[in-house]
Design a protein around this motif. Structure first.
Motif, PDB file in Angstrom:
ATOM      1  N   UNK A   1       0.839  -1.207   0.000  1.00 58.62           N
ATOM      2  CA  UNK A   1       0.000   0.000   0.000  1.00 58.62           C
ATOM      3  C   UNK A   1       0.873   1.257   0.000  1.00 58.62           C
ATOM      4  N   UNK A   2       1.951   1.229   0.783  1.00 49.18           N
ATOM      5  CA  UNK A   2       2.835   2.399   0.820  1.00 49.18           C
ATOM      6  C   UNK A   2       3.394   2.654  -0.575  1.00 49.18           C
ATOM      7  N   UNK A   3       3.738   1.574  -1.272  1.00 46.51           N
ATOM      8  CA  UNK A   3       4.280   1.732  -2.628  1.00 46.51           C
ATOM      9  C   UNK A   3       3.231   2.324  -3.562  1.00 46.51           C
ATOM     10  N   UNK A   4       1.997   1.874  -3.413  1.00 47.50           N
ATOM     11  CA  UNK A   4       0.970   2.426  -4.318  1.00 47.50           C
ATOM     12  C   UNK A   4       0.727   3.896  -4.016  1.00 47.50           C
ATOM     13  N   UNK A   5       1.047   4.334  -2.833  1.00 48.40           N
ATOM     14  CA  UNK A   5       0.947   5.760  -2.506  1.00 48.40           C
ATOM     15  C   UNK A   5       2.043   6.573  -3.200  1.00 48.40           C
ATOM     16  N   UNK A   6       2.997   5.869  -3.810  1.00 43.63           N
ATOM     17  CA  UNK A   6       4.033   6.570  -4.572  1.00 43.63           C
ATOM     18  C   UNK A   6       5.364   6.695  -3.851  1.00 43.63           C
ATOM     19  N   UNK A   7       5.504   5.979  -2.737  1.00 42.00           N
ATOM     20  CA  UNK A   7       6.765   6.106  -1.997  1.00 42.00           C
ATOM     21  C   UNK A   7       7.692   4.927  -2.250  1.00 42.00           C
ATOM     22  N   UNK A   8       8.975   5.238  -2.121  1.00 44.15           N
ATOM     23  CA  UNK A   8       9.981   4.177  -2.151  1.00 44.15           C
ATOM     24  C   UNK A   8       9.835   3.332  -0.896  1.00 44.15           C
ATOM     25  N   UNK A   9       9.912   2.023  -1.069  1.00 45.01           N
ATOM     26  CA  UNK A   9       9.939   1.176   0.126  1.00 45.01           C
ATOM     27  C   UNK A   9      11.218   0.357   0.093  1.00 45.01           C
ATOM     28  N   UNK A  10      11.723   0.121   1.291  1.00 53.82           N
ATOM     29  CA  UNK A  10      12.986  -0.606   1.417  1.00 53.82           C
ATOM     30  C   UNK A  10      12.809  -1.646   2.508  1.00 53.82           C
ATOM     31  N   UNK A  11      13.438  -2.774   2.315  1.00 48.91           N
ATOM     32  CA  UNK A  11      13.277  -3.854   3.287  1.00 48.91           C
ATOM     33  C   UNK A  11      14.600  -4.102   4.003  1.00 48.91           C
ATOM     34  N   UNK A  12      14.517  -4.262   5.293  1.00 52.46           N
ATOM     35  CA  UNK A  12      15.699  -4.540   6.130  1.00 52.46           C
ATOM     36  C   UNK A  12      15.916  -6.050   6.092  1.00 52.46           C
ATOM     37  N   UNK A  13      17.001  -6.454   5.418  1.00 53.53           N
ATOM     38  CA  UNK A  13      17.190  -7.879   5.135  1.00 53.53           C
ATOM     39  C   UNK A  13      18.361  -8.451   5.932  1.00 53.53           C
ATOM     40  N   UNK A  14      18.117  -9.261   6.919  1.00 56.02           N
ATOM     41  CA  UNK A  14      19.222  -9.889   7.629  1.00 56.02           C
ATOM     42  C   UNK A  14      19.821 -11.037   6.824  1.00 56.02           C
ATOM     43  N   UNK A  15      21.142 -11.117   6.856  1.00 56.03           N
ATOM     44  CA  UNK A  15      21.847 -12.180   6.151  1.00 56.03           C
ATOM     45  C   UNK A  15      22.859 -12.760   7.122  1.00 56.03           C
ATOM     46  N   UNK A  16      22.855 -14.071   7.252  1.00 62.05           N
ATOM     47  CA  UNK A  16      23.865 -14.663   8.137  1.00 62.05           C
ATOM     48  C   UNK A  16      23.535 -16.087   8.500  1.00 62.05           C
ATOM     49  N   UNK A  17      24.479 -16.721   9.162  1.00 61.34           N
ATOM     50  CA  UNK A  17      24.323 -18.107   9.578  1.00 61.34           C
ATOM     51  C   UNK A  17      23.228 -18.203  10.630  1.00 61.34           C
ATOM     52  N   UNK A  18      22.728 -19.428  10.748  1.00 56.35           N
ATOM     53  CA  UNK A  18      21.568 -19.595  11.609  1.00 56.35           C
ATOM     54  C   UNK A  18      21.904 -19.434  13.103  1.00 56.35           C
ATOM     55  N   UNK A  19      23.102 -19.853  13.542  1.00 57.68           N
ATOM     56  CA  UNK A  19      23.388 -19.765  14.994  1.00 57.68           C
ATOM     57  C   UNK A  19      23.412 -18.306  15.451  1.00 57.68           C
ATOM     58  N   UNK A  20      24.240 -17.465  14.829  1.00 54.88           N
ATOM     59  CA  UNK A  20      24.182 -16.072  15.265  1.00 54.88           C
ATOM     60  C   UNK A  20      22.868 -15.395  14.903  1.00 54.88           C
ATOM     61  N   UNK A  21      22.165 -15.979  13.932  1.00 57.74           N
ATOM     62  CA  UNK A  21      20.888 -15.384  13.527  1.00 57.74           C
ATOM     63  C   UNK A  21      19.794 -15.582  14.556  1.00 57.74           C
TER      64      UNK A  21
END
Ligand code: NAD
Length: 969
Positions: free
Chosen positions: A385-405
């Motif tokens: 919905x935010x995107x359809x309002x015309x705004x940029x959206x960004x996603x916070x993407x965690x990357x890493x091994x499962x133990x520290x994750x």
């Protein structure tokens, strides 16, 4: 901002919330199970704790039977029916492999919902997928806590590799479209704490220099490949430090024109708004804008725990609605600071988003100048919905091994199973105000009774740091002063003077202290005997109020007193500060205890008889103290004696006399009569011995080494001419303490806890860890991380706030420790020796040995220095046997996530103070009453409810109240 915006806000909010209704929080396979578990967890707090803890430990379990065994331990009894049934199956070996596989798969599926991949390459498909939908990313690298330079280097290398991997795939990971014009195609979020092993807020210059050194290559590469670097915010105590590093770096000439950087402001903090003000000023000063991501904050539970444990004000708003309102105020400020600050809003909450959109539009801020950010795996509907309002959206993407994750996953699950989350309540329903309080346990009795622990200094606060720095400068100015004996009303300086030297600068004389003679011993005992009866007979409440006044005076002078210990005893900042805090606690705690014991108790309760049980002071106490807690221990022992109604003669240890002088001055200024508290420094084997043997002494309160303690116990048992009392000896003695690291332990915590326990104050604590027992399969990894962590320890002068390991107390101590180290080198394997600074201080390298023979001196003797012996055990039972194989029994520690092993340790690891999943030093008055068993002490717990009894004697008075067959009721 905000007037007249109610209607557009409400409309957009409805749209956003509508989209969220269709959105499945965890639409996974096998999603039903997960939905069910999270739903149950949000209704059942106990199950929630068990579930989160189990998820946390799972990745470290190395075998199917370990998984099945833990599953059973966590869910037997208190879990929803299907989970309980599965846990019953786990007791049958045939089902274990299949159960283990199913459980692992389930948790991995949950993790993959929130974590895009183990490596940047693995995360690429997720980023490409987002880019195709027109969604940007910011990648967060998950990792273990950084405990060594090697680990900080590895983190830096991972950031660089991340940039390179994404740069090679630029076309695919960069979202296209008008709204992305001029926006960096790559975006990563860095954590400053990952780039410095000793992330100490008090040492901000040091930390800033270390972190910037590792960040510069990252920023250079970022500029080259067109990447944006965001500085993530962590716990409140690190906030100002991160701000400082950010400001230092972006003001460096090389980076002063970089606009593709950003930082986070957390609206749940009470100072969120002032943080924004500070950033606006910084951006204006720099003249080039940067981005601020406004979030609510992810460490809410932890912030409250830390504040509660340290008696600090809670830095976060405790009600969800207050955080929401703060987010709105911060929105106004952030939009108001545009274009100096570029706003990014990190929230999933429909109302929070709607108000930001409406205010930005009404403020005339162009849509492309604003961004909305959300977490990977959450709130996809809202994002659309935010995107359809015309705004940029960004996603916070965690990357890493499962133990520290797991730490990250647990935070997300906390949110998804929280009955505070907005999606649990739907639009317009406030979360129940009582929910967070419901989780706070009942307050313990000592808090109810009015006693509060003094707070440790908040060195992350610049003002507090300044206080400490100026106290240190003042103390330096007072170097070389003279300290007389204090006997009754007399101040006696015409005695041989002993020079006190600074352990870090042995040529520097901190002060000169008069030495008592044997005649002074007689004079002091005579004065004390005179002063004692009147002090004993004062009401306990009067004595208590004098001690409370002294506590207040200590508190007012806390930095000055800490500074004395920094130079006299080489205590680093935090150690010196906790010493003062502990001393304050003893004064207040024993004052309260004296009042409690001061109340006469009626006994029996039969008619015609009144029995009264009371306590009185025993007489004259000599306080023989060690140097390693120079203020706390002498204060504890002497104020217990005073609170109970005794006179006290303080005989400090040779290396810590100046601080003891200051204490006696304060006690007298608070109102303790001069004959009742006296200062008698002198050599232990002369003045100390003479006091112990003196017929006029009734109590000997001793803390020190076991050898001296035993000789005192023997000497005190001889009755001498003129003696009218059996002497009472309270003896707290040495230790050879062990920590066990189980094979399922959280190694971030276990290694950090072991290093702090073994090497804090150069291992010169009775409670220090000097033996480490590692269970089976954890051994190799523990050794590897421990080796690097010890090699990275900062050994240096105690007045530098970056120092962890200061010099040891004097040359004799250094030589004695070095003899053990040399001996260890010929009988054991040297794992690591740390580095020491050049120069004249009494430095000893932090040292770790492995392959240590159980009967060797480094395994058995109290070395009292930075030396650790590591043992390997087959299983947990054997680990306890090794740990208990000592003549001492003072402290012990266990790092484990197996409830059964924790129970076993409670039952069988019989030491005076057992610590589970935390460091073994740093006992707190009223919370961890402290004292050892076996050869570590007579079993009396300082700072506990029985301690004062040692200093008092009970009396019973019985009156026959019946006269001629009549008695009052
Ligand atoms: P130490 O035994 O050398 O000295 C302690 C005190 O005893 C000093 O004041 C000293 O002057 C005095 N003393 C020495 N010989 C004496 C004698 N013959 N007669 C009377 N007094 C005498 O210990 P230290 O080096 O000052 O302190 C370190 C030791 O203290 C370590 O063994 C440590 O484990 C122990 N300690 C124990 C606790 C505890 O609570 N269990 C706390 C702190 C320190």
């Amino acid at each position: 901002m905000g007037a007249g915006l109610d209607a557009p806000i409400a409309e957009l909010e409805r749209k956003l919330a509508g989209s969220a209704n269709g959105f499945q929080r965890l639409a996974l396979t096998p999603s039903r199970w997960q939905q069910y578990l999270l739903a149950r967890a949000s209704q059942d707090p106990e199950f929630r704790v068990r579930l989160l803890r189990f998820v946390d430990v799972l990745p470290t379990l190395r075998t199917a039977s370990a998984v099945a065994d833990h599953f059973r331990q966590y869910f037997r009894g208190a879990a929803p029916e299907p989970v309980r049934t599965a846990s019953a199956l786990a007791s049958r070996p045939v089902f274990r492999p299949i159960l283990s596989q199913a459980v692992r798969r389930g948790v991995l599926a949950m993790a993959h919902r929130f974590i895009a991949g183990a490596t940047p390459a693995e995360a690429l498909p997720a980023l490409r997928h987002l880019a195709k939908q027109g969604v940007g990313h910011t990648v967060d690298l998950l990792g273990e806590a950084t405990l060594s330079d090697a680990e900080a280097d590895a983190y830096q290398a991972r950031y660089l590799a991340l940039l390179q991997t994404f740069a090679a795939d630029l076309e695919e990971v960069a979202p296209r479209g008008e709204r992305w014009r001029g926006v960096s195609p790559i975006n990563i979020s860095v954590k400053c704490s990952a780039l410095c092993p000793h992330f100490e807020p008090a040492a901000r210059e040091h930390v800033s220099a270390v972190v910037r050194e590792r960040l510069r290559p990252v920023l250079r590469l970022a500029r080259q490949v067109g990447a944006f670097i965001n500085f993530d915010m962590e716990q409140h105590r690190y906030k100002d430090l991160v701000h400082r590093i950010f400001a230092d770096l972006i003001l460096e000439p090389e980076f002063a024109d970089v606009a593709d950087v950003g930082i986070v402001v957390q609206a749940y903090l009470k100072d969120g708004l002032s943080d924004l003000g500070r950033l606006e000023t910084l951006a204006k000063r720099r003249g080039v804008p940067f981005t601020v991501r406004l979030v609510k904050g992810a460490y809410w539970d932890e912030e409250r725990i830390v504040a509660s444990q340290n008696s600090w004000p809670v830095p976060v708003f405790e009600e969800k609605a207050e955080t929401d309102r703060s987010f709105e105020r911060c929105t106004d400020a952030l939009l108001g600071a545009w274009p100096h600050l570029r706003p990014a809003f990190g929230t999933h909450n429909p109302h929070s988003i709607a108000q930001a959109v409406a205010k930005a539009r009404s403020g005339g801020i162009p849509d492309p100048d604003i961004e909305f950010q959300m977490l990977y795996g959450m709130a996809e509907g809202v994002r659309a919905v935010v995107a359809t309002e015309g705004y940029r959206t960004r996603v916070y993407v965690p990357v890493g091994e499962i133990i520290p994750g797991m730490a990250y996953l647990v935070r997300r699950l906390l949110e998804n199973s929280s009955n505070q989350a907005w999606f649990q309540f739907g639009l317009g329903h406030a979360a129940p105000a009582s929910a967070p309080e419901a989780r706070v346990k009942e307050r313990p009795a000592y808090v109810e009774s009015g006693f509060r622990n003094a707070s440790p200094a908040r060195f992350f606060d610049s003002e507090v740091r300044e206080h400490m720095l100026s106290a240190l400068a003042k103390m330096r100015g007072a170097f070389g002063g003279s300290y007389p004996l204090l006997i009754g009303e007399r101040r006696l300086s015409d005695r041989p003077q002993l020079e006190v030297h600074c352990p870090a600068e042995p040529a520097t004389v901190v002060g000169r202290v008069a030495q008592a003679s044997l005649a002074d011993v007689d004079a002091a005992v005579a004065a004390a005997r005179e002063g004692f009866p009147a002090w004993r007979d004062r009401p306990a409440a009067e004595r208590a109020s004098i001690l409370r006044r002294a506590a207040d005076m200590l508190e007012e002078r806390r930095y000055e007193l800490a500074a004395v210990m920094v130079y006299e005893s080489a205590k680093p900042w935090r150690e010196a500060d906790s010493d003062v805090a502990e001393a304050i606690d003893y004064l207040r705690y024993y004052a309260q205890e004296a009042e409690r014991y001061g109340q006469p108790q009626a006994m029996g309760g039969v008619l015609g008889e009144h029995n009264e049980y009371t306590y009185q002071g025993r007489g004259v106490a000599v306080i023989i103290a060690p140097w390693n807690f120079p203020l706390a221990i002498i204060t504890g022992m002497s104020t217990a004696a005073l609170a109970a109604g005794n006179a006290a003669i303080l005989k400090p240890a040779e290396p810590s006399r100046i601080i003891a002088y200051r204490l006696v001055e304060i006690l007298r200024a608070a109102g303790v009569p001069p004959k009742v508290v006296q200062y008698l420094p002198g050599r232990g084997d002369q003045v100390g011995r003479a006091l112990v043997e003196h017929p006029g002494i009734d109590i000997i309160a001793f803390t020190g080494s076991t050898g001296v303690g035993q000789s005192i116990i023997t000497a005190a048992s001889h009755v001498r001419p003129g003696q009218r009392n059996v002497k009472r000896v309270i003896a707290e003695m040495g230790g050879k303490n062990a920590i066990i690291i189980d094979d399922d332990a959280d190694l971030d915590e276990a290694i950090a806890g072991t290093v702090a326990s073994a090497f804090g104050y150069a291992g010169q604590k009775c409670s220090a860890c000097s033996r480490l027992v590692v269970v089976g399969s954890a051994y190799a990894e523990v050794l590897e991380r421990l080796r690097h962590a010890v090699a990275s320890l900062i050994v240096g002068p105690p007045d530098d706030p970056a120092t962890v390991v200061p010099p040891v107390i004097n040359g004799a101590a250094r030589d004695k420790i070095m003899r053990y180290v040399e001996g260890g080198k010929s009988t054991s394997r040297l794992l690591v020796e740390g580095t020491i600074p050049p120069g004249p201080g009494y430095y000893v390298r932090p040292t770790v040995f492995t392959d240590v023979a159980p009967d060797s001196p480094i395994a058995c003797d109290e070395i009292f220095g930075p030396v650790l012996a590591v043992f390997r055990s087959r299983d947990f039972d054997q680990a306890i046997q090794i740990a208990m194989n000592s003549a001492f029994a003072l402290t012990g520690g266990v790092f484990s996530r197996s409830p059964r092993h924790i129970d076993l340790a409670r039952a069988k690891f019989r030491v005076g103070n057992l610590y589970i999943n935390r460091k073994i030093t740093g006992a707190i008055v009223g919370r961890q009453p402290f004292g050892g068993l076996a050869m570590s002490g007579t079993g009396d717990k300082a700072g506990g409810p029985d301690y004062l009894l040692q200093f008092m004697e009970p009396r019973v008075t019985t009156e026959n109240t019946a006269r001629r067959g009549f008695a009052p009721d």
